[in-house]
Design a protein around this motif. Structure first.
Motif, mmCIF file in Angstrom:
data_model
loop_
_atom_site.group_PDB
_atom_site.id
_atom_site.type_symbol
_atom_site.label_atom_id
_atom_site.label_comp_id
_atom_site.label_asym_id
_atom_site.label_seq_id
_atom_site.Cartn_x
_atom_site.Cartn_y
_atom_site.Cartn_z
ATOM 1 N N MET A 1 0.939 -1.316 -0.040
ATOM 2 C CA MET A 1 0.049 0.060 -0.041
ATOM 3 C C MET A 1 0.837 1.305 -0.052
ATOM 4 S SD MET A 1 -3.142 0.798 2.570
ATOM 5 C CE MET A 1 -2.482 1.887 3.874
ATOM 6 N N PRO A 2 0.710 2.091 -1.116
ATOM 7 C CA PRO A 2 1.705 3.191 -0.930
ATOM 8 C C PRO A 2 1.049 4.215 0.063
ATOM 9 C CG PRO A 2 0.197 3.193 -2.798
ATOM 10 C CD PRO A 2 -0.079 1.875 -2.064
ATOM 11 N N PHE A 3 2.235 5.010 0.356
ATOM 12 C CA PHE A 3 2.077 6.026 1.383
ATOM 13 C C PHE A 3 1.799 7.370 0.696
ATOM 14 C CE2 PHE A 3 2.968 4.155 5.276
ATOM 15 C CZ PHE A 3 3.757 2.981 5.000
ATOM 16 N N VAL A 4 1.178 8.403 1.490
ATOM 17 C CA VAL A 4 0.859 9.511 0.798
ATOM 18 C C VAL A 4 2.177 10.405 0.780
ATOM 19 C CG1 VAL A 4 -0.518 11.586 1.253
ATOM 20 C CG2 VAL A 4 -1.475 9.539 1.757
ATOM 21 N N SER A 5 2.300 10.970 -0.461
ATOM 22 C CA SER A 5 3.487 11.884 -0.347
ATOM 23 C C SER A 5 3.690 12.997 0.700
ATOM 24 C CB SER A 5 3.946 12.395 -2.067
ATOM 25 O OG SER A 5 2.929 13.410 -2.084
ATOM 26 N N SER A 6 4.890 13.317 0.829
ATOM 27 C CA SER A 6 4.965 14.218 2.168
ATOM 28 C C SER A 6 4.368 15.662 1.375
ATOM 29 C CB SER A 6 6.336 14.437 2.424
ATOM 30 O OG SER A 6 7.382 15.107 1.327
ATOM 31 N N ARG A 7 4.659 15.859 -0.129
ATOM 32 C CA ARG A 7 4.111 17.123 -0.629
ATOM 33 C C ARG A 7 2.599 17.030 -0.524
ATOM 34 N NH1 ARG A 7 6.238 18.469 -6.740
ATOM 35 N NH2 ARG A 7 6.247 20.544 -6.347
ATOM 36 N N ALA A 8 1.931 16.024 -0.638
ATOM 37 C CA ALA A 8 0.325 16.252 -0.295
ATOM 38 C C ALA A 8 -0.052 16.171 1.216
ATOM 39 C CB ALA A 8 -0.217 14.722 -0.896
ATOM 40 N N LEU A 9 0.907 15.741 2.037
ATOM 41 C CA LEU A 9 0.621 15.951 3.295
ATOM 42 C C LEU A 9 0.851 17.621 3.809
ATOM 43 C CD1 LEU A 9 2.069 12.799 5.070
ATOM 44 C CD2 LEU A 9 -0.281 13.645 4.902
ATOM 45 N N LEU A 51 2.105 28.857 5.797
ATOM 46 C CA LEU A 51 2.985 29.328 4.697
ATOM 47 C C LEU A 51 4.110 28.350 4.609
ATOM 48 C CD1 LEU A 51 3.138 33.233 5.113
ATOM 49 C CD2 LEU A 51 1.903 31.940 3.417
ATOM 50 N N VAL A 52 4.809 28.088 5.689
ATOM 51 C CA VAL A 52 5.779 27.008 5.581
ATOM 52 C C VAL A 52 5.285 25.774 4.971
ATOM 53 C CG1 VAL A 52 7.338 25.584 6.857
ATOM 54 C CG2 VAL A 52 7.110 27.889 7.525
ATOM 55 N N CYS A 53 4.007 25.267 5.354
ATOM 56 C CA CYS A 53 3.562 24.122 4.803
ATOM 57 C C CYS A 53 3.413 24.526 3.043
ATOM 58 C CB CYS A 53 2.159 23.726 5.390
ATOM 59 S SG CYS A 53 2.455 22.921 6.891
ATOM 60 N N LEU A 54 2.744 25.481 2.928
ATOM 61 C CA LEU A 54 2.564 25.744 1.496
ATOM 62 C C LEU A 54 3.998 25.972 0.661
ATOM 63 C CD1 LEU A 54 0.826 26.738 -1.147
ATOM 64 C CD2 LEU A 54 1.034 28.883 -0.308
ATOM 65 N N LEU A 55 4.978 26.761 1.461
ATOM 66 C CA LEU A 55 6.320 26.480 0.621
ATOM 67 C C LEU A 55 6.693 25.067 0.418
ATOM 68 C CD1 LEU A 55 8.587 28.263 -0.543
ATOM 69 C CD2 LEU A 55 9.419 28.186 1.708
ATOM 70 N N ALA A 56 6.635 24.113 1.406
ATOM 71 C CA ALA A 56 7.302 22.762 1.322
ATOM 72 C C ALA A 56 6.203 21.889 0.376
ATOM 73 C CB ALA A 56 7.196 22.225 2.888
ATOM 74 N N ALA A 57 5.071 22.137 -0.146
ATOM 75 C CA ALA A 57 4.130 21.548 -0.896
ATOM 76 C C ALA A 57 4.709 21.904 -2.260
ATOM 77 C CB ALA A 57 2.792 21.717 -0.547
ATOM 78 N N LEU A 58 4.808 23.337 -2.251
ATOM 79 C CA LEU A 58 5.304 23.963 -3.761
ATOM 80 C C LEU A 58 6.545 23.166 -3.992
ATOM 81 C CD1 LEU A 58 4.148 27.300 -3.464
ATOM 82 C CD2 LEU A 58 3.166 25.612 -4.836
ATOM 83 N N GLN A 59 7.659 23.287 -3.161
ATOM 84 C CA GLN A 59 8.922 22.738 -3.276
ATOM 85 C C GLN A 59 8.978 21.094 -3.452
ATOM 86 O OE1 GLN A 59 11.777 23.190 -0.098
ATOM 87 N NE2 GLN A 59 13.470 23.109 -1.598
ATOM 88 N N GLY A 60 8.155 20.320 -2.801
ATOM 89 C CA GLY A 60 8.588 18.970 -2.755
ATOM 90 C C GLY A 60 9.814 18.630 -2.280
ATOM 91 N N PRO A 61 10.044 18.928 -1.009
ATOM 92 C CA PRO A 61 11.605 18.590 -0.597
ATOM 93 C C PRO A 61 11.826 17.073 -0.474
ATOM 94 C CG PRO A 61 10.262 19.165 1.221
ATOM 95 C CD PRO A 61 9.307 19.169 0.092
ATOM 96 N N GLY A 62 13.277 16.918 -0.384
ATOM 97 C CA GLY A 62 13.701 15.248 -0.165
ATOM 98 C C GLY A 62 13.652 15.110 1.391
#
Length: 163
Positions: A1-9, A51-62
């Motif tokens: 079962m795949p996990f939800v991406s951190s970007r989506a979270l 805003l930090v969450c939005l920035l992280a979602a846009l960046q899609g960090p490793g």
């Protein structure tokens, strides 16, 4: 079962912060509840968290970036939770033991140095202890404290999860 991406979270957390702020603005502008200085600090923490969450979602960090964002989110959630906890505490203190009302924030910014403003605002006043609205017997600061607990949990999950 795949996990939800951190970007989506991160995007989901941003939407949660957006809903919290919409609720706060509804209570202020439609219901007529004026925010006290501690409420303003909590709002700032929610906005910065979002805003930090939005920035992280846009960046899609490793993995490293995800953990750095998570640490920043933990700091913001702890700051907001601390002010919410202080306000919940002030609501339990008898009214005669509370400090008098403090001047508006714009006056404080004109009259006092920054460190003194922070001290005065975080100390709280009788305004911050007033319970003027409840939902399911919980006051706004108690709901805020629950929201910040959720934010802390989210930050911990993001900190501990693998990419």
């Amino acid at each position: 079962m795949p996990f939800v991406s951190s970007r989506a979270l991160f995007l989901l957390a941003f939407i949660g912060c957006l809903l919290v702020m919409l609720g706060a603005l509804y209570l202020e502008h439609v219901v007529g509840l004026e925010p006290c200085p501690l409420c303003v600090v909590q709002r700032i923490c929610v906005i910065l968290f979002g805003l930090v969450c939005l920035l992280a979602a846009l960046q899609g960090p490793g993995l490293l970036g995800q953990r750095l964002y998570a640490l920043l989110l933990l700091l913001l959630a702890a700051a907001g939770g601390g002010t919410a906890a202080r306000q919940v505490y002030l609501q339990t203190v008898p009214a005669d033991q509370l400090p008098a009302c403090i001047p508006p924030l714009d006056y404080l910014m004109d009259a006092l140095p920054f460190q003194e403003i922070v001290r005065v605002v975080l100390h709280g006043s009788a305004d911050c202890a007033e319970v003027s609205w409840t939902l399911f017997t919980l006051s706004l600061p108690e709901w805020s404290l629950l929201a910040f607990a959720g934010m802390l949990l989210f930050g911990l999950v993001q900190l501990l999860r693998r990419a």
